[in-house]
Design a protein around this motif. Structure first.
Motif, mmCIF file in Angstrom:
data_model
loop_
_atom_site.group_PDB
_atom_site.id
_atom_site.type_symbol
_atom_site.label_atom_id
_atom_site.label_comp_id
_atom_site.label_asym_id
_atom_site.label_seq_id
_atom_site.Cartn_x
_atom_site.Cartn_y
_atom_site.Cartn_z
ATOM 1 N N MET A 294 0.823 -1.203 0.000
ATOM 2 C CA MET A 294 0.000 0.000 0.000
ATOM 3 C C MET A 294 0.862 1.261 0.000
ATOM 4 N N MET A 295 1.937 1.252 0.790
ATOM 5 C CA MET A 295 2.808 2.430 0.829
ATOM 6 C C MET A 295 3.411 2.709 -0.535
ATOM 7 N N LYS A 296 3.697 1.636 -1.282
ATOM 8 C CA LYS A 296 4.248 1.850 -2.615
ATOM 9 C C LYS A 296 3.254 2.602 -3.480
ATOM 10 N N ASN A 297 1.937 2.273 -3.333
ATOM 11 C CA ASN A 297 0.930 2.989 -4.095
ATOM 12 C C ASN A 297 0.897 4.458 -3.708
ATOM 13 N N TRP A 298 1.056 4.758 -2.423
ATOM 14 C CA TRP A 298 1.046 6.154 -2.000
ATOM 15 C C TRP A 298 2.282 6.880 -2.474
ATOM 16 N N LEU A 299 3.407 6.178 -2.506
ATOM 17 C CA LEU A 299 4.592 6.806 -3.068
ATOM 18 C C LEU A 299 4.363 7.132 -4.530
ATOM 19 N N ALA A 300 3.682 6.226 -5.218
ATOM 20 C CA ALA A 300 3.345 6.512 -6.613
ATOM 21 C C ALA A 300 2.438 7.717 -6.713
ATOM 22 N N ALA A 301 1.658 7.967 -5.679
ATOM 23 C CA ALA A 301 0.775 9.134 -5.687
ATOM 24 C C ALA A 301 1.548 10.428 -5.725
ATOM 25 N N GLY A 302 2.867 10.349 -5.626
ATOM 26 C CA GLY A 302 3.679 11.543 -5.787
ATOM 27 C C GLY A 302 3.499 12.189 -7.139
ATOM 28 N N ALA A 303 2.979 11.439 -8.108
ATOM 29 C CA ALA A 303 2.696 12.062 -9.394
ATOM 30 C C ALA A 303 1.781 13.257 -9.229
ATOM 31 N N PRO B 182 -2.137 3.324 -9.495
ATOM 32 C CA PRO B 182 -3.246 2.434 -9.822
ATOM 33 C C PRO B 182 -4.487 3.275 -10.135
ATOM 34 N N GLU B 183 -5.377 2.734 -10.929
ATOM 35 C CA GLU B 183 -6.593 3.455 -11.279
ATOM 36 C C GLU B 183 -7.350 3.890 -10.023
ATOM 37 N N ILE C 253 -4.527 18.948 -3.457
ATOM 38 C CA ILE C 253 -4.428 18.408 -4.817
ATOM 39 C C ILE C 253 -5.373 17.224 -4.978
ATOM 40 N N LEU C 254 -5.983 17.135 -6.123
ATOM 41 C CA LEU C 254 -6.846 16.009 -6.473
ATOM 42 C C LEU C 254 -6.361 15.425 -7.788
ATOM 43 N N VAL C 255 -6.267 14.085 -7.855
ATOM 44 C CA VAL C 255 -5.814 13.433 -9.076
ATOM 45 C C VAL C 255 -6.785 12.312 -9.442
ATOM 46 N N TRP C 256 -7.028 12.199 -10.716
ATOM 47 C CA TRP C 256 -7.804 11.075 -11.249
ATOM 48 C C TRP C 256 -6.875 10.258 -12.122
ATOM 49 N N ALA C 257 -6.535 9.061 -11.630
ATOM 50 C CA ALA C 257 -5.767 8.108 -12.429
ATOM 51 C C ALA C 257 -6.759 7.320 -13.260
ATOM 52 N N THR C 258 -6.837 7.640 -14.516
ATOM 53 C CA THR C 258 -7.883 7.111 -15.382
ATOM 54 C C THR C 258 -7.594 5.649 -15.754
ATOM 55 N N PRO C 259 -8.584 4.959 -16.296
ATOM 56 C CA PRO C 259 -8.340 3.599 -16.789
ATOM 57 C C PRO C 259 -7.655 3.571 -18.154
ATOM 58 N N PHE C 260 -7.336 4.732 -18.714
ATOM 59 C CA PHE C 260 -6.777 4.794 -20.058
ATOM 60 C C PHE C 260 -5.254 4.660 -20.004
ATOM 61 N N GLU D 281 -3.234 10.481 -16.264
ATOM 62 C CA GLU D 281 -3.663 10.977 -14.963
ATOM 63 C C GLU D 281 -3.906 12.481 -15.051
ATOM 64 N N PHE D 282 -5.073 12.929 -14.570
ATOM 65 C CA PHE D 282 -5.415 14.346 -14.592
ATOM 66 C C PHE D 282 -5.313 14.913 -13.181
ATOM 67 N N VAL D 283 -4.798 16.147 -13.077
ATOM 68 C CA VAL D 283 -4.585 16.757 -11.763
ATOM 69 C C VAL D 283 -5.124 18.179 -11.738
ATOM 70 N N VAL D 284 -5.571 18.606 -10.540
ATOM 71 C CA VAL D 284 -6.010 19.975 -10.316
ATOM 72 C C VAL D 284 -5.611 20.358 -8.900
ATOM 73 N N ALA D 285 -5.181 21.628 -8.712
ATOM 74 C CA ALA D 285 -4.743 22.080 -7.393
ATOM 75 C C ALA D 285 -4.867 23.592 -7.279
ATOM 76 N N PRO D 286 -5.540 24.099 -6.237
ATOM 77 C CA PRO D 286 -5.630 25.550 -5.993
ATOM 78 C C PRO D 286 -4.795 25.951 -4.759
#
Length: 314
Positions: A1-10, A43-44, A70-77, A85-90
């Motif tokens: 699981m931590m590896k997935n969160w590290l990937a969330a660094g994107a 991961p999606e 920050i919010l990210v959507w890791a798409t299935p594409f 992956e789409f990102v938005v941040a204010p």
């Protein structure tokens, strides 16, 4: 699981602004990507991250802080094997006065919107590519008195990560360039800048070398930024200080990181100190970061296929 969160660094490839206009003119926060495997695909799913940065310069009249939700959507594409992956941040910038009679302030700056294309190369190695923009022109050209926030900033970057055996070894390079630079004609914002003021393109690098021990993570981080145009005028006549040019202004900092995996979410904290500053007004500073990363939604795993019935003919 931590590896997935590290990937969330994107998703941390998203928003920020430098708090040292006199040193380097990077719109993204130097160091905002460290501690995260920004090269690895997610991961999606939908992920949230919040990074809070506090910066104290040795001789500044105010400390500064930046909060980046920050919010990210890791798409299935996954065209050509790379996840979109789409990102938005204010982001929001705060100042905390260190002088008698000074005032504290906050500024909502241009929202970042962008996307990544992230590939798993195998062998626990991943690479990603990012392009997006800080929509600073939504500030109506004011930029809160900060020239780098008066014009849209376009951001292109690439990262590579190794995440095997509990390690996170990541290098992230980001180039930032601008549309028509903001030019101020009078006093404006915080502090009061007098125009015209130009801005320089900037190049940032973020480096991470950490190791996970059970739920704990520990390691070293480093990051830096440098201006690419040595002829940018930062202090024009009329400001009350001698006019000067930024030159190859920049900074590089080193520090340490600790993290912990709580299960539903992960936290990281790190502190870094400038070891190199350049430019005519380079001032050393100390930065502190705190980050929370959590998945908001991941699709349910597909059920295992039922075994095919045996059909015999007699």
């Amino acid at each position: 699981m931590m590896k997935n969160w590290l990937a969330a660094g994107a998703i941390a490839l998203t928003a920020g602004m430098t708090t040292t206009v006199a040193q380097a003119q990077s719109t993204m926060i130097p160091g905002e990507n460290v501690g995260l495997a920004t090269g690895a695909p997610l991961p999606e799913g939908i992920y949230a991250i919040n990074t809070f940065i506090y910066r104290s310069q040795d001789t500044a009249a105010a400390d500064t802080a930046i909060n980046i939700p920050i919010l990210v959507w890791a798409t299935p594409f996954v065209p050509f094997g790379g996840r979109i992956e789409f990102v938005v941040a204010p982001p929001t910038v705060f100042t905390f006065s260190r002088v008698a009679g000074g005032r504290d302030t906050s500024i909502n700056v241009g929202t970042f919107v962008g996307g990544l294309w992230a590939f798993d190369l195998g062998g626990n190695v991943g690479v990603s590519f990012l392009f997006g923009s800080y929509l600073n022109e939504l500030n109506a050209g004011r930029g809160g008195g900060l020239n780098i926030l008066a014009s849209n900033t376009y951001r292109a970057g690439a990262a590579i990560s190794y995440t095997g055996d509990g390690y996170n070894l990541t290098a992230n390079l980001t180039y930032q360039f601008y549309d028509t630079p903001g030019r101020f004609d009078g006093p404006n914002g915080i502090p009061a800048f007098f125009g015209p003021v130009g801005i320089s393109d900037a190049l940032n690098i973020d480096l991470t070398a950490t190791k996970k021990f059970g739920k704990f993570e520990i390691g070293a981080v480093g990051y830096g930024t440098v201006n690419l145009d040595p002829n940018i005028l930062v202090f024009p006549a009329g400001l009350g200080v001698a006019p000067g040019r930024l030159g190859r202004g920049g900074r590089f900092a080193l520090g340490g990181l600790i993290g912990y995996d709580f299960g539903p979410f992960s936290v990281q904290a790190y502190v870094a100190r400038d070891v190199v500053t350049t430019g005519p007004r380079g001032v050393e500073s100390t930065d502190g970061f705190f980050r929370i990363v959590a998945p908001l939604y991941t699709p349910a795993a597909a059920p295992a296929p039922m075994p095919a019935p045996l059909v015999r003919k007699y």
